[in-house]
Design an enzyme around this catalytic site. Structure first.
Site, PDB file in Angstrom:
ATOM      1  CB  ALA A  74      -0.929  -0.007   1.210  1.00  0.00           C
TER       2      ALA A  74
ATOM      3  N   GLY B 248       4.714   1.299  -0.612  1.00  0.00           N
ATOM      4  CA  GLY B 248       5.720   1.234  -1.670  1.00  0.00           C
ATOM      5  C   GLY B 248       5.111   1.236  -3.056  1.00  0.00           C
TER       6      GLY B 248
ATOM      7  CE  LYS C 120       2.931   8.109  10.032  1.00  0.00           C
ATOM      8  NZ  LYS C 120       3.356   7.235   8.948  1.00  0.00           N
TER       9      LYS C 120
ATOM     10  CG  ASN D  92       1.822   5.271  13.517  1.00  0.00           C
ATOM     11  OD1 ASN D  92       0.837   5.101  12.815  1.00  0.00           O
ATOM     12  ND2 ASN D  92       3.006   5.577  13.018  1.00  0.00           N
TER      13      ASN D  92
END
Length: 325
Positions: free
Chosen positions: A10, A12, A190, A194
């Site tokens: 999804a 790369g 980030k 996450n």
């Protein structure tokens, strides 16, 4: 410059396809979809407009990939044990490694696999995307990329001319690109997203919208974000509360999204627990900082992950996180 993509999923697949469409030579290393992609190419279904690449350089073995100037690492972190065998044959002497992986600690481990002085960049993908049928990538929302240079111990490297060159490539490919002078700060920031949303999506079996619109779950997400702030502070990284508020707001405004960790869980794949939870917990613990909510979440997900895949041992290819000396 010649690019290679390790892990055509999804992330790369989407970013590599954008680069090829802009005119760059891109080589894709993939496994399950190799025969289909070699025959039919890649199809991107995107909120910004669909496009197809009928012909791509698809490889099932790294030995067939020519020497490349830039290598994009888009494997799940649970498969990083493969990198020691994948990287050496086809990274140019002056080549650049750009990891597009989740979590913290991916660059230090990558640095251990390559010669000293190798340029390592970290890329943070702010995107909602997932794989569909073989050779198909579905891009639902966002899509920007933030890139920073890695220095030992995440020492800030500033914005270098090399970063500017890389940014130009991405922007010409139609990717909104930002440069960060401090990759460590960007990585911790980030994690604000996450840690709560990837993790809770599995425990609660919920989309981002379901989590952020539920008052109790939103409060829990905020509490977890505050623990990420504490962990970052233990490493000398100050994350302002405005970042927490911005992350909650952006999650509330995004399209309902099934996180990558929830998709991995649903497909009985190993979860990226060490990069997202284990490593941050380890470095904070080394500084004497207790993070009870993150610790419990890590323990719950370790149990759920093993039980989900009917395995009683360690996750293949992944070892418990160890704080750097």
């Amino acid at each position: 410059m010649r690019y290679a993509v390790i892990g055509t999923g999804a992330i790369g697949g989407f970013y590599g396809a954008k680069l090829q469409r802009s005119g760059l030579e891109v080589h894709f290393l993939l496994h399950n979809d190799h025969a289909h992609v070699q025959r039919h190419g890649l199809k991107i279904y995107s909120k910004d407009g669909d496009f197809s690449l009928p012909a791509v350089h698809a490889h099932v073995k790294s030995a067939t990939i020519p020497v490349c100037d830039v290598v994009l690492i888009a494997l799940k972190t649970t498969r990083n044990y493969l990198l020691k065998d994948l990287l050496p044959p086809w990274v140019a002497d002056h080549g650049i490694l750009l990891t597009l992986q989740n979590g913290l600690g991916v660059e230090p481990r990558l640095a251990q696999l390559v010669n000293p002085g190798r340029v390592i960049l970290g890329g943070l993908c702010f995107i909602c995307s997932h794989r569909g049928a073989p050779g198909e990538i579905h891009h639902q929302d966002y899509g920007s990329l933030t890139i920073g240079a890695y220095g030992d111990g995440y020492k800030p490297q500033g914005v270098t001319p090399l970063l500017e060159t890389m940014a130009n490539h991405w922007r010409q490919a139609g990717v909104e690109t930002f440069l960060t002078p401090d990759l460590g700060y960007a990585r911790w920031k980030k994690l604000l997203w996450n840690v709560p949303f990837n993790s809770l999506s599995v425990v609660l079996s919920a989309t981002t919208t379901e989590m952020v619109t539920n008052p109790q779950t939103r409060t829990l997400a905020r509490d977890l974000m505050e623990e990420v702030q504490q962990a970052a502070a233990s490493q000398g990284v100050a994350i302002p509360t405005t970042d927490v508020e911005q992350m909650l707001h952006s999650t509330a405004t995004m399209a309902p999204y099934v996180t990558s960790m929830k998709r991995d869980y649903d497909h009985k794949m190993p979860l990226e627990l060490e990069a997202i939870l284990g490593y941050p917990l380890a470095v904070a613990r080394r500084k004497g900082v207790a993070l009870p909510r993150m610790t419990m979440l890590h323990q719950l997900l370790q149990h759920m992950d093993r039980h989900n895949r009917h395995s009683g041992g360690e996750v293949p290819g992944e070892t418990p996180a160890v704080a750097p000396a």
